[in-house]
Design a protein around this motif. Sequence first.
Motif, short mmCIF file in Angstrom:
data_model
loop_
_atom_site.label_atom_id
_atom_site.label_comp_id
_atom_site.label_asym_id
_atom_site.label_seq_id
_atom_site.Cartn_x
_atom_site.Cartn_y
_atom_site.Cartn_z
N TRP A 1 -0.54 -6.29 1.18
CA TRP A 1 0.82 -6.09 1.74
C TRP A 1 1.32 -6.63 2.74
N SER A 2 0.93 -7.03 3.98
CA SER A 2 1.46 -7.25 4.88
C SER A 2 2.08 -9.18 4.16
N GLU A 3 1.52 -9.90 3.05
CA GLU A 3 1.89 -10.70 2.24
C GLU A 3 3.03 -11.06 2.11
N SER A 4 4.07 -9.85 1.84
CA SER A 4 5.31 -10.01 1.25
C SER A 4 5.91 -8.27 0.54
N VAL A 5 7.07 -8.24 0.71
CA VAL A 5 7.29 -7.34 0.08
C VAL A 5 7.07 -7.13 -1.19
N ASP A 6 7.22 -8.08 -2.08
CA ASP A 6 6.67 -8.12 -3.68
C ASP A 6 5.69 -7.75 -3.69
N LYS A 7 4.26 -7.62 -2.41
CA LYS A 7 2.85 -7.13 -3.11
C LYS A 7 3.03 -5.51 -3.00
N VAL A 8 4.56 -4.68 -1.45
CA VAL A 8 3.35 -3.77 -1.47
C VAL A 8 4.44 -2.98 -3.21
N LEU A 9 5.61 -3.91 -3.57
CA LEU A 9 6.43 -3.39 -4.84
C LEU A 9 6.19 -2.73 -5.60
N SER A 10 5.07 -4.10 -6.18
CA SER A 10 3.89 -4.13 -7.16
C SER A 10 3.29 -3.41 -7.06
N CYS A 11 2.76 -2.28 -5.97
CA CYS A 11 1.47 -1.65 -5.56
C CYS A 11 2.05 -0.36 -5.89
N LYS A 12 1.71 0.56 -6.46
CA LYS A 12 1.78 1.93 -6.71
C LYS A 12 1.69 2.52 -5.18
N ALA A 13 0.88 2.44 -4.65
CA ALA A 13 0.04 3.04 -3.34
C ALA A 13 0.88 2.57 -2.39
N GLY A 14 1.42 1.51 -2.08
CA GLY A 14 2.34 0.28 -1.38
C GLY A 14 3.80 0.69 -1.26
N GLN A 15 4.11 1.63 -3.16
CA GLN A 15 5.73 2.45 -2.90
C GLN A 15 5.50 3.46 -2.08
N ILE A 16 4.36 4.46 -2.72
CA ILE A 16 4.22 5.16 -1.87
C ILE A 16 4.26 5.14 -0.09
N ALA A 17 3.79 4.28 0.22
CA ALA A 17 3.15 4.08 1.66
C ALA A 17 4.43 3.58 2.03
N PHE A 18 5.50 2.83 1.22
CA PHE A 18 6.65 1.94 2.04
C PHE A 18 7.69 3.20 1.69
N ARG A 19 7.81 3.75 0.66
CA ARG A 19 8.73 4.90 0.60
C ARG A 19 8.55 6.15 1.87
N GLU A 20 7.33 6.38 2.28
CA GLU A 20 6.74 7.43 3.09
C GLU A 20 7.13 7.28 4.66
N PHE A 21 7.75 5.53 4.57
CA PHE A 21 7.99 5.08 5.90
C PHE A 21 9.54 4.62 5.76
N LEU A 22 10.14 5.07 4.34
CA LEU A 22 11.61 4.38 4.43
C LEU A 22 12.65 5.37 4.54
N LYS A 23 11.13 7.12 4.32
CA LYS A 23 11.33 8.75 4.38
C LYS A 23 11.72 8.62 5.88
#
Length: 159
Positions: A34-56
């Motif tokens: 996930w540290s490689e790019s935002v696309d890596k975070v957004l393309s992974c369901k777990a990454g989306q969840i973690a990023f969403r929690e952070f944004l929340k």
Amino acid sequence: MIHKSVLCTVKKNPLKMIRLCCFPTDPLGDVETWSESVDKVLSCKAGQIAFREFLKSEYSEENILFWLACEEYKKIKTVPEMISSANRIYSEFVQTESPRQINIDCGTRENITNNISKPTLASFDTAQKHIYSLLARDCYPRFLKSDIYQGLLRRNDSR
């Protein structure tokens, strides 16, 4: 196939938990990528969840929710479904005073408003690109430094 339920406790606030469940494999296997790019975070369901929690935690969850809604919108195959979904996205994220109003320029908002009665699959493209840019330039670097991401990295390393 066994589904795993993973509960990760964030270091600074033990009451704050991220629940990653119902994945066929360990969802945190890719956490280091996930540290490689935002696309890596957004393309992974777990990454989306973690990023969403952070944004929340930063009171900006509407950004990823809008981006994800647009991604689903682009997959629509029928006109009635497109009209229904476009109106839902508009009323939830774009319309002034909407519950999860995204921060876009007035020209983009006005363009969507003027064309919402005849939506196309590209109706939200400009707004989605703007929100993606905001996520990539502003939110993503802070996410990588956050207790949420750092806690997930530590948990992954301790296995």
